[in-house]
Design a protein around this motif. Structure first.
Motif, short mmCIF file in Angstrom:
data_model
loop_
_atom_site.label_atom_id
_atom_site.label_comp_id
_atom_site.label_asym_id
_atom_site.label_seq_id
_atom_site.Cartn_x
_atom_site.Cartn_y
_atom_site.Cartn_z
N LYS A 31 7.53 6.38 -13.52
CA LYS A 31 6.63 7.95 -13.68
C LYS A 31 6.69 8.49 -12.24
O LYS A 31 6.97 9.18 -13.21
CB LYS A 31 5.11 7.00 -14.52
CG LYS A 31 4.57 8.28 -14.46
CD LYS A 31 3.38 7.86 -15.60
CE LYS A 31 2.31 8.92 -15.63
NZ LYS A 31 1.08 8.19 -16.37
N THR A 32 6.21 7.68 -11.69
CA THR A 32 6.18 8.99 -10.37
C THR A 32 7.32 9.02 -9.41
O THR A 32 7.69 9.67 -8.83
CB THR A 32 5.03 8.28 -9.37
OG1 THR A 32 5.86 6.86 -9.23
CG2 THR A 32 4.06 8.36 -10.39
N ASN A 71 8.63 3.18 -8.94
CA ASN A 71 7.44 3.71 -9.84
C ASN A 71 8.51 4.07 -10.63
O ASN A 71 8.76 5.52 -10.20
CB ASN A 71 6.79 3.92 -9.55
CG ASN A 71 5.19 4.54 -9.83
OD1 ASN A 71 5.54 4.49 -11.31
ND2 ASN A 71 4.41 4.69 -9.93
N THR A 96 1.92 2.19 -11.70
CA THR A 96 1.60 2.71 -12.23
C THR A 96 1.16 2.46 -13.23
O THR A 96 1.53 1.38 -14.07
CB THR A 96 2.07 4.25 -12.93
OG1 THR A 96 2.32 4.97 -11.51
CG2 THR A 96 1.59 4.82 -13.71
#
Length: 229
Positions: free
Chosen positions: A133-134, A131, A142
């Motif tokens: 973003k995370t 992921n 996400t």
């Protein structure tokens, strides 16, 4: 020990030669890296090691966001912008920006090899979903952001509607195909996560054919992924 099998080249005029295909022995994750560093008698608690690794990548992302390329050890990172635009005045959205890894081709040393029997050579093997973003692996997706998938034989023909990246909802079997794919290579896919239902779990599938007219093969990520907003 690197496992491999030999397969004939398919390039015209090269049919008499072979290439070696590495057989993956699994994926070494960030959590496992933290644990192994801790076991080297560094005196650092695992929490500190994990925080330090995350800090490195936070600084990497900061520099990439400022327009710089970044080199960490043997890995070279650079930004790219996905998709096509209707006019030259159209401004890219942040969701289109992704990070590419440039292979440094550093030779490994002190490696032993083990030739294994060639088995299934057409089914995709997804191994690690990241992921962007995370920065979590094999856990959350996400919605509307970038995802990266690493593995073997992941590439597919985008002109064939049956092939591609699919998210299949656990329990209902409802599926959603990824529409925006930025990188389509045998070892890595970069794509935009579609509009999934937050809180639901999904199985990530790669569907592809070895060649036109061949049977459709499906590879599934071992871990289910939870959609988050």
């Amino acid at each position: 020990m690197i496992k491999y099998y030999m397969t004939p080249l398919t390039l015209e005029g090269q049919e008499q030669f072979y290439r070696a295909v590495v057989v993956s022995d699994g994926t070494f994750t960030e959590d496992e890296m933290v644990q192994e560093i801790a076991e080297l008698n560094t005196g650092l608690p695992t929490r500190s090691i994990s925080a330090f690794i995350k800090l490195i990548f936070e600084i990497r992302d900061k520099k990439l966001s400022s327009g710089q390329n970044v080199q960490l050890g043997d890995t070279f990172y650079k930004s790219s912008i996905l998709g096509k635009f209707e006019t030259e005045d159209q401004t890219p959205s942040l969701a289109r920006v992704t990070v590419n890894l440039v292979d440094s081709r550093k030779p490994l040393r002190d490696v032993r090899f083990n030739r294994v029997k060639r088995t299934d050579t057409s089914t995709p093997i997804p191994e690690l979903f990241f992921n962007v973003k995370t920065e979590e692996a094999n856990s959350e997706i996400t919605i509307g952001n970038m995802g990266r998938l690493n593995g073997t034989r992941l590439d597919f023909d985008t002109s064939d509607a049956a092939q591609g990246i699919f998210f299949v909802e656990v329990g209902t079997g409802a599926e959603l195909k990824v529409e925006i794919v930025g990188e389509n290579r045998p070892s890595q896919l970069m794509f935009m996560v579609p509009t999934l239902t937050a809180g639901n779990q999904y199985t990530l599938e790669i569907r592809s054919r070895a060649k036109a007219g061949a049977d459709l093969k499906t590879g599934r990520l071992a871990d289910n992924l939870t959609a988050i907003a």
